[in-house]
Design an enzyme around this catalytic site. Structure first.
Site, PDB file in Angstrom:
ATOM      1  N   ASP A   1      -5.631  -3.281   4.635  1.00  0.00           N
ATOM      2  CA  ASP A   1      -6.928  -3.293   3.957  1.00  0.00           C
ATOM      3  C   ASP A   1      -6.678  -3.368   2.457  1.00  0.00           C
ATOM      4  O   ASP A   1      -5.565  -3.117   1.985  1.00  0.00           O
ATOM      5  CB  ASP A   1      -7.719  -2.031   4.299  1.00  0.00           C
ATOM      6  CG  ASP A   1      -9.231  -2.239   4.146  1.00  0.00           C
ATOM      7  OD1 ASP A   1      -9.904  -2.422   5.184  1.00  0.00           O
ATOM      8  OD2 ASP A   1      -9.724  -2.231   3.004  1.00  0.00           O
TER       9      ASP A   1
ATOM     10  N   ASN B   1      -9.664  -9.146  11.208  1.00  0.00           N
ATOM     11  CA  ASN B   1     -11.017  -8.639  11.125  1.00  0.00           C
ATOM     12  C   ASN B   1     -11.584  -8.593   9.706  1.00  0.00           C
ATOM     13  O   ASN B   1     -12.795  -8.492   9.522  1.00  0.00           O
ATOM     14  CB  ASN B   1     -11.039  -7.231  11.744  1.00  0.00           C
ATOM     15  CG  ASN B   1     -12.327  -6.506  11.525  1.00  0.00           C
ATOM     16  OD1 ASN B   1     -13.352  -6.860  12.089  1.00  0.00           O
ATOM     17  ND2 ASN B   1     -12.282  -5.468  10.697  1.00  0.00           N
TER      18      ASN B   1
ATOM     19  N   TYR C   1     -21.570 -17.734   4.346  1.00  0.00           N
ATOM     20  CA  TYR C   1     -21.141 -16.806   5.389  1.00  0.00           C
ATOM     21  C   TYR C   1     -21.194 -17.472   6.760  1.00  0.00           C
ATOM     22  O   TYR C   1     -20.243 -17.414   7.543  1.00  0.00           O
ATOM     23  CB  TYR C   1     -22.019 -15.555   5.363  1.00  0.00           C
ATOM     24  CG  TYR C   1     -21.624 -14.497   6.359  1.00  0.00           C
ATOM     25  CD1 TYR C   1     -20.551 -13.641   6.110  1.00  0.00           C
ATOM     26  CD2 TYR C   1     -22.326 -14.344   7.552  1.00  0.00           C
ATOM     27  CE1 TYR C   1     -20.189 -12.673   7.028  1.00  0.00           C
ATOM     28  CE2 TYR C   1     -21.973 -13.386   8.475  1.00  0.00           C
ATOM     29  CZ  TYR C   1     -20.902 -12.537   8.210  1.00  0.00           C
ATOM     30  OH  TYR C   1     -20.545 -11.582   9.130  1.00  0.00           O
TER      31      TYR C   1
ATOM     32  N   LYS D   1     -18.037 -18.356   9.384  1.00  0.00           N
ATOM     33  CA  LYS D   1     -17.940 -17.807  10.733  1.00  0.00           C
ATOM     34  C   LYS D   1     -17.957 -18.890  11.804  1.00  0.00           C
ATOM     35  O   LYS D   1     -17.294 -18.764  12.837  1.00  0.00           O
ATOM     36  CB  LYS D   1     -19.066 -16.791  10.967  1.00  0.00           C
ATOM     37  CG  LYS D   1     -18.955 -15.553  10.080  1.00  0.00           C
ATOM     38  CD  LYS D   1     -17.619 -14.827  10.264  1.00  0.00           C
ATOM     39  CE  LYS D   1     -17.552 -13.533   9.473  1.00  0.00           C
ATOM     40  NZ  LYS D   1     -16.278 -12.798   9.684  1.00  0.00           N
TER      41      LYS D   1
ATOM     42  N   THR E   1     -21.941  -0.813  10.264  1.00  0.00           N
ATOM     43  CA  THR E   1     -20.806  -0.862   9.352  1.00  0.00           C
ATOM     44  C   THR E   1     -21.328  -0.923   7.925  1.00  0.00           C
ATOM     45  O   THR E   1     -22.494  -1.247   7.682  1.00  0.00           O
ATOM     46  CB  THR E   1     -19.921  -2.092   9.616  1.00  0.00           C
ATOM     47  OG1 THR E   1     -20.681  -3.271   9.309  1.00  0.00           O
ATOM     48  CG2 THR E   1     -19.457  -2.146  11.059  1.00  0.00           C
TER      49      THR E   1
END
Length: 251
Positions: free
Chosen positions: A37, A90, A155, A159, A190
């Site tokens: 991360d 991810n 975005y 994806k 999230t």
């Protein structure tokens, strides 16, 4: 549980949300986990949590838009644990909400650089590490990868690209025993989902939930359970697929 006993896994975007949940599940399943991360404090907390439960993990600070960082991530896994069997790519960002004409080229490149090129960077080095013995890769796409996402053109494009990359690579590397799949989360609890909701037209998140079959947001663990299954031998005949985990939003 021991479905991943002896395996070595990488999880990017592992400091929070679905990534954190997956890293914990991998470790509980017996895998050694590299927690990757950009946020070191939160990432180290995940490592400490895994260690506290008797698992093995290390933290690696990574910006997936940097190929050098991604190469170093895979090398760190091999150096520390001897091999690489599993990768959950991810890490992602949402970006701002605006009309397509106002998205801006800098924003476009930033979103694709993390969400799509970042996964490509990771996969290049993961695939090289797995070719000799096989493995499993799961990439995080989104419901925005299979349907329109108004005011989030960059975005949605990123994806959609993740799904194309996943399916194409699966075709290439099946002969090496590498399975490659994607998950497509809907509204999951999230920090990124909260950020998107705050930036969106008021009521849009509520409208999405109302349009779903289950009429609620998902928990990170619910998405992570799908990732765990896809990375285990229980999914040994599954590759080149993208799975919706969206409470029925796209049904």
């Amino acid at each position: 549980m021991s479905e991943l006993q002896g395996k070595v896994a990488i999880v990017t975007g592992a400091a929070a949300g679905i990534g954190r949940a997956a890293a914990l599940l991998f470790a509980r399943g017996g895998a050694s986990v590299v927690v990757a991360d950009r946020v070191e404090e939160a990432g180290q907390a995940v490592v400490a949590e895994i260690a506290g439960e008797g698992g093995r993990a290390l933290f690696r600070r990574v910006d997936v838009s940097s190929e050098e960082d991604c190469a170093g991530l895979v090398q760190a896994a091999v150096d520390r644990f001897g091999r690489l069997d599993i990768a959950f790519n991810n890490a992602g960002i949402a970006g701002h909400v605006s009309k397509t004409e106002d998205q801006g080229l800098e924003h476009w490149h930033r979103i694709l650089g993390v969400n799509l090129t970042g996964i490509f960077h990771c996969m290049v080095h993961e695939l090289r590490a797995m070719k000799a013995h096989g493995g499993a890769i799961v990439n995080t796409a989104s419901v925005a990868g299979v349907r329109a996402a108004p005011y989030s053109a960059a975005y949605a494009a990123s994806k959609h690209g993740v799904i194309g990359l996943t399916r194409s690579a699966a075709r290439e590397y099946g002969r090496h025993g590498i399975r490659i799949n994607a998950i497509c989360p809907g509204v999951v609890k999230t920090a990124m989902a909260e950020e998107l909701a705050a930036a969106s037209v008021p009521g849009s998140t509520e409208a999405l939930l109302a349009a779903s079959i289950l009429r609620r947001a998902g928990e990170p663990e619910e998405a992570a359970e799908l990732v765990l299954w896809l990375c285990s031998d229980k999914a040994s005949f599954v590759t080149g697929a993208h799975y919706m985990v969206d409470g029925g939003l796209t049904a």
